[in-house]
Design a protein around this motif. Structure first.
Motif, PDB file in Angstrom:
ATOM      1  N   PHE A  41     -13.889  -8.966  67.149  1.00  0.00           N
ATOM      2  CA  PHE A  41     -13.865  -9.360  68.567  1.00  0.00           C
ATOM      3  C   PHE A  41     -14.836  -8.504  69.363  1.00  0.00           C
ATOM      4  O   PHE A  41     -15.593  -9.019  70.191  1.00  0.00           O
ATOM      5  N   GLN A  74     -11.493 -15.442  71.779  1.00  0.00           N
ATOM      6  CA  GLN A  74     -10.054 -15.211  71.642  1.00  0.00           C
ATOM      7  C   GLN A  74      -9.337 -16.446  71.116  1.00  0.00           C
ATOM      8  O   GLN A  74      -8.480 -16.359  70.237  1.00  0.00           O
ATOM      9  N   SER A 139      -7.407  -5.459  70.089  1.00  0.00           N
ATOM     10  CA  SER A 139      -7.729  -6.349  68.977  1.00  0.00           C
ATOM     11  C   SER A 139      -8.213  -5.556  67.778  1.00  0.00           C
ATOM     12  O   SER A 139      -7.836  -5.844  66.629  1.00  0.00           O
TER      13      SER A 139
END
Length: 281
Positions: A41, A74, A139
């Motif tokens: 991410f 996401q 994340s």
């Protein structure tokens, strides 16, 4: 390809033929690959930060394009199963916590930093994409937990960890009014986590390191990423308005403390909490 890579990285089958220098190189190599994979991410989000021109794309201002990119990344991670629904809730909490801090720090009374460019998706002077910079840290920790098969030994009682995390977060606000107590809080965290070790598996054998060292190292890399982001003008500190300058090294300590807070939230996820050992005495 990503699923195949993950299966390979999660394969902990013994490799008895690896010894000495060959084992060190192999484990170091896999450690680096897993770290890079855990930063998926982060890597995709910051790629967007660097690639989107300041003028924006398709008639949208840069900050708005970055919000669309972050939401798309996401959504893709949840759709592909890289993150679960519970993990998404934790990441969303990081976003809210980070955005609230951004609103306070950029307010007219504080002005710790600013977002100079126009955007349609600004609230109280803060672009909505900014919360994803904090969510990216969460994340990373979630992904690293799975890829390294992490376990934590001698974790302090969860209520104590939660209390110090709340005080750390509160200090980011209150130090503008009643003094900065970060080093007192750091000393408390040092005492709480002094015996805590994180057990991880880079290849086929378990290794361990002090959890406090992990907090400091993650904080260092966030500080480096912050320097890159300010260099590209995503946001600016007051001393960077005329010409770019290195972000003060004291921010490293701030990020390390923020990592402790982030880790505390992740540690309360049900499937992760089961892998945390809290001694009874």
């Amino acid at each position: 390809m990503l699923a195949t890579l993950d299966l390979h990285l999660l394969n902990g089958a013994a490799r008895p033929g690896l010894r000495g220098a060959a084992r060190f190189v192999a484990e170091f190599w896999y450690f680096g690959i897993k770290e890079a994979r855990a930063c998926l991410f982060v890597a995709l989000f910051f790629a967007a930060v660097f690639l989107v021109p300041r003028a924006g794309l398709f008639g949208l201002p840069r900050y708005d394009v970055l919000l669309v990119a972050a939401l798309a990344i996401q959504a893709w991670m949840v759709w592909t199963g890289l993150e679960t629904g519970d993990e998404l809730k934790a990441v969303s909490l990081f976003h809210v916590v980070g955005f609230a801090l951004e609103v306070f720090k950029t307010s007219g009374a504080i002005q710790s930093w600013s977002y100079p460019d126009f955007a349609w998706t600004k609230l109280w002077g803060v672009p909505l994409f900014s919360g994803f910079m904090y969510a990216a840290v969460g994340s990373y920790i979630i992904q690293a937990w799975r890829l390294f098969d992490l376990r934590v030994r001698h974790h302090p009682p969860h209520w104590m960890a939660a209390l110090i995390a709340i005080l750390i977060y509160a200090n980011f606000f209150t130090h503008h009014y009643i003094g900065d107590y970060r080093w007192y809080l750091a000393a408390c965290a040092l005492g709480l986590y002094a015996r805590t070790t994180v057990v991880f598996r880079p290849l086929d054998r378990e290794r361990q390191m002090p959890l406090l060292l992990a907090f400091v190292l993650i904080g260092l890399f966030i500080w480096l990423a912050e320097n890159i982001s300010t260099f590209w003008g995503v946001w600016r500190y007051p001393n960077q308005v005329g010409a770019w300058a290195t972000v003060h090294v004291s921010k490293w300590s701030s990020w390390s403390l923020l990592v402790i807070m982030t880790f505390t939230i992740v540690a309360n996820l049900k499937h992760i909490k089961a892998r945390i050992h809290v001694p009874e005495h």
